[in-house]
Design an enzyme around this catalytic site. Structure first.
Site, PDB file in Angstrom:
ATOM      1  N   GLY A 131      30.785  31.120  42.038  1.00  0.00           N
ATOM      2  CA  GLY A 131      30.782  31.625  43.412  1.00  0.00           C
ATOM      3  C   GLY A 131      29.930  30.774  44.340  1.00  0.00           C
TER       4      GLY A 131
ATOM      5  N   GLY B  28      44.646  34.933  46.561  1.00  0.00           N
ATOM      6  CA  GLY B  28      43.666  35.474  45.610  1.00  0.00           C
ATOM      7  C   GLY B  28      43.817  34.785  44.268  1.00  0.00           C
TER       8      GLY B  28
ATOM      9  N   LYS C 224      31.943  27.393  39.128  1.00  0.00           N
ATOM     10  CA  LYS C 224      32.808  28.566  39.019  1.00  0.00           C
ATOM     11  C   LYS C 224      32.063  29.892  39.000  1.00  0.00           C
ATOM     12  CE  LYS C 224      36.383  27.807  39.276  1.00  0.00           C
ATOM     13  NZ  LYS C 224      36.987  27.438  40.585  1.00  0.00           N
TER      14      LYS C 224
ATOM     15  N   TYR D 163      45.565  33.748  38.141  1.00  0.00           N
ATOM     16  CA  TYR D 163      45.770  33.718  36.691  1.00  0.00           C
ATOM     17  C   TYR D 163      45.543  35.103  36.059  1.00  0.00           C
ATOM     18  CZ  TYR D 163      40.812  32.552  37.338  1.00  0.00           C
ATOM     19  OH  TYR D 163      39.512  32.533  37.740  1.00  0.00           O
TER      20      TYR D 163
ATOM     21  N   THR E 172      30.662  28.129  46.085  1.00  0.00           N
ATOM     22  CA  THR E 172      31.298  27.726  47.349  1.00  0.00           C
ATOM     23  C   THR E 172      31.199  28.864  48.360  1.00  0.00           C
ATOM     24  OG1 THR E 172      32.863  26.528  45.961  1.00  0.00           O
ATOM     25  CG2 THR E 172      33.354  26.611  48.301  1.00  0.00           C
TER      26      THR E 172
HETATM   27  N1  LIG Z   1      33.951  35.543  48.849  1.00  0.00           N
HETATM   28  C1  LIG Z   1      34.524  34.777  47.917  1.00  0.00           C
HETATM   29  N2  LIG Z   1      35.594  34.055  48.211  1.00  0.00           N
HETATM   30  C2  LIG Z   1      36.164  33.278  47.270  1.00  0.00           C
HETATM   31  N3  LIG Z   1      35.724  33.180  46.008  1.00  0.00           N
HETATM   32  C3  LIG Z   1      34.673  33.874  45.678  1.00  0.00           C
HETATM   33  C4  LIG Z   1      34.009  34.702  46.606  1.00  0.00           C
HETATM   34  N4  LIG Z   1      32.967  35.252  45.968  1.00  0.00           N
HETATM   35  C5  LIG Z   1      32.966  34.803  44.720  1.00  0.00           C
HETATM   36  N5  LIG Z   1      34.006  33.984  44.525  1.00  0.00           N
HETATM   37  C6  LIG Z   1      34.332  33.340  43.236  1.00  0.00           C
HETATM   38  O1  LIG Z   1      33.973  31.981  43.296  1.00  0.00           O
HETATM   39  C7  LIG Z   1      34.671  31.339  42.247  1.00  0.00           C
HETATM   40  C8  LIG Z   1      34.612  29.849  42.451  1.00  0.00           C
HETATM   41  O2  LIG Z   1      33.299  29.463  42.130  1.00  0.00           O
HETATM   42  P1  LIG Z   1      32.620  28.151  42.727  1.00  0.00           P
HETATM   43  O3  LIG Z   1      32.790  28.140  44.188  1.00  0.00           O
HETATM   44  O4  LIG Z   1      31.229  28.144  42.216  1.00  0.00           O
HETATM   45  O5  LIG Z   1      33.494  27.017  42.055  1.00  0.00           O
HETATM   46  S1  LIG Z   1      33.203  25.449  42.090  1.00  0.00           S
HETATM   47  O6  LIG Z   1      32.417  25.171  40.915  1.00  0.00           O
HETATM   48  O7  LIG Z   1      32.526  25.097  43.310  1.00  0.00           O
HETATM   49  O8  LIG Z   1      34.541  24.859  41.962  1.00  0.00           O
HETATM   50  C9  LIG Z   1      36.067  31.918  42.347  1.00  0.00           C
HETATM   51  O9  LIG Z   1      36.589  31.888  41.049  1.00  0.00           O
HETATM   52  P2  LIG Z   1      38.149  31.810  40.785  1.00  0.00           P
HETATM   53  O10 LIG Z   1      38.647  33.142  41.227  1.00  0.00           O
HETATM   54  O11 LIG Z   1      38.293  31.565  39.356  1.00  0.00           O
HETATM   55  O12 LIG Z   1      38.686  30.678  41.596  1.00  0.00           O
HETATM   56  C10 LIG Z   1      35.812  33.328  42.876  1.00  0.00           C
HETATM   57  O13 LIG Z   1      35.972  34.276  41.883  1.00  0.00           O
END
Ligand SMILES: Nc1ncnc2c1ncn2[C@@H]1O[C@H](COP(=O)(O)OS(=O)(=O)O)[C@@H](OP(=O)(O)O)[C@H]1O
Length: 489
Positions: free
Chosen positions: A224, A441, A222, A444, A226
């Site tokens: 970033g 987006g 969580k 929550y 991915t």
């Molecule tokens: N460019 C872009 N696009 C989408 N999301 C982005 C991006 N950059 C950072 N993030 C943040 O990445 C959060 C998810 O983290 P992870 O990918 O590390 O999560 S996981 O552990 O693999 O499930 C995710 O957290 P959540 O918003 O809570 O879903 C995003 O805040």
């Protein structure tokens, strides 16, 4: 003559003649050769139920050739082998055992005889190991007269100069005793078969170490990771593993029981690079970061790998993680509020304490980084700022390219675009289309102030330790960490 004395010796439950298993890539033909041998034994009333085998030329046991383990079990029900050379080839007294695919491998002794009986290597091997196994080759030792001489004298020397009592057991019981004495050795520690010529020589020519990653994205979850992976894959020289089975697309090799499947399993998850020097393979498993096992195991197999970790404020990470669990209908996360979870005390129900642990522990960044740094040198690890990746991904990707030493330089500022609706940076394709990670987006509400100040206090000491660590590493403090430190002063 030999057949008349079958009860006097152990049959060699292996292939026909002295074949090296690692030369057989095809499992079926390996098995066929074993069955030929077994049929011969059965035909002549030779006992075949001892469950013990030694691999000729030490081949196929380590580095593991899974085809051998499969065939051994199928043809002979082999349960134990004393084939040597795991995982360090020398000296003999440092050798360890391991169990793979339910077959126990425990260390044997020296092959060659030297002048080590009287207090030398051979003597030390017996002195320092409660269990030692020695093999002799009839042909190697002048029809084994030298073998007899050596071991008689060794026993003599030991009983004269020590109080050790020598004893022996059949192979299976001996192996069981061995792993009772050394339970920590039950699990293998895979090393790169190409690092040592002697290992490479007894490894299948059809396998290659080129299918191992040059870098790992270790998480934590969580932050970033991915998005980082998506951006990395835009680079023409970078490829990732194929999606791992059952682990949400991640490989999760070093932190789970997948590790016990062996490195063939792991390598199968990577494409063959078209150019070994310039291509960069990687895998991202965000649960590696807080794992007790992952750093040690990763460093054993991939000592040269670069390690990328991405951190955001641990309070935000905990909150994102909790929301993620809730969105995936975790029953505890659905029943209890975030504040209830993070502030649960010792006496709280086990499910809430377990969720709390999984939620908060990865945020103890300093502790986990120190663990990685006991296994990897400082210059192989980079700490990236996840908040900066959200704000200015091109800058982070420039830093990553420099750290990896990947070429050609890829211009992310031209190929990433900010999607106002989603609130995230997305990939811009040549046709002008955007590819974002999530269809919507963040859904929550923001974290409540009460929870935020609770977590700021909770992570305070850890954040101070993290800042000291980053200072020591010569890496800049991310903005969120500066803000947290300012709250303290
Ligand atoms: N460019 C872009 N696009 C989408 N999301 C982005 C991006 N950059 C950072 N993030 C943040 O990445 C959060 C998810 O983290 P992870 O990918 O590390 O999560 S996981 O552990 O693999 O499930 C995710 O957290 P959540 O918003 O809570 O879903 C995003 O805040």
């Amino acid at each position: 003559m030999l057949l008349r004395s079958v009860s006097e010796f152990w049959w060699f439950p292996h292939m026909y003649s002295h074949m090296q298993p690692h030369l057989f890539h095809n499992h079926t033909s390996l098995l066929e050769q074993m069955i030929l041998n077994k049929d011969f034994a059965l035909e002549h009333g030779i006992p075949v139920d001892q469950g013990y085998a030694v691999a000729p030329h030490h081949s196929g046991v380590y580095p593991v050739h899974p085809q051998l383990y499969e065939s051994w079990r199928k043809a002979w029900d082999i349960r134990v082998t004393s084939t040597e050379e795991y995982p360090h080839l020398k000296p003999a007294r440092y050798r360890k055992g391991f169990i793979h695919n339910d077959i126990m491998d425990y260390p044997g002794g020296p092959k060659a005889l030297d002048n080590s009986i009287m207090g030398g290597e051979l003597f030390l091997t017996v002195l320092l190991n409660p269990i030692s196994v020695f093999m002799t080759h009839l042909s190697n030792y002048g029809n084994d007269r030298l073998g007899l001489y050596t071991f008689l004298h060794l026993a003599d020397f030991i009983s004269t100069w020590t109080h050790l009592q020598l004893d022996t057991l059949p192979p299976l019981q001996l192996a069981q005793r061995y792993f009772t004495l050394f339970p920590q050795q039950r699990e293998p520690l895979w090393q790169n078969p190409c690092d040592d010529k002697r290992h490479r020589d007894i490894w299948s020519k059809e396998k290659t170490c080129d299918r191992l990653p040059k870098f790992l994205v270790i998480g934590p979850q969580k932050t970033g990771t991915t998005a980082l992976s998506l951006f990395l894959l835009m680079h023409p020289s970078i490829s990732s593993s194929f999606p791992g089975p059952r682990t949400y697309g991640e490989v999760q090799f070093f932190n789970t029981n997948n590790y016990l499947q062996g490195i063939d399993w792991y390598m199968e998850l990577f494409p063959l690079p078209s150019n070994v020097t310039s291509d960069f393979l990687f895998e991202k498993s965000s649960a590696y970061f807080p794992s007790e096992d992952a750093p040690r195991r990763a460093a054993a197999l991939l000592p040269k790998a670069k390690i990328l970790t991405m951190l955001i404020n641990p309070s935000d990470r905990a909150y994102n993680w909790y929301q993620h669990q809730k969105a995936h209908e975790d029953s505890t996360a659905s029943r209890f509020s975030f504040y209830d979870v993070i502030s649960a005390q010792h006496g709280a129900p086990a499910d809430i304490r377990s969720l709390q642990n999984r939620c908060l522990t990865p945020g103890l960044y300093h502790t986990h980084l120190e663990r990685w740094l006991t296994h990897y040198p400082v210059n192989q690890l980079v700490v990236l700022d996840g908040q900066q990746l959200r704000r200015d991904p091109a800058a982070v990707m420039d830093e990553v390219q420099k750290f990896l030493g990947v070429t050609p330089h890829y211009n992310y500022s031209q190929t990433l675009t900010f999607d106002q609706q989603k609130g995230f940076w997305c990939q811009l394709s040549e046709e002008g289309k955007t590819k974002c990670l999530w269809s919507e987006g963040q859904k929550y509400p923001p974290m409540e102030p009460e929870a935020r100040s609770y977590l700021s206090r909770y992570y305070r000491e850890h954040n101070i330790d993290l800042s000291k660590l980053l200072h020591r590493l010569g890496q800049p403090l991310p903005s969120w960490l500066r803000e947290e430190l300012q709250k303290i002063s």
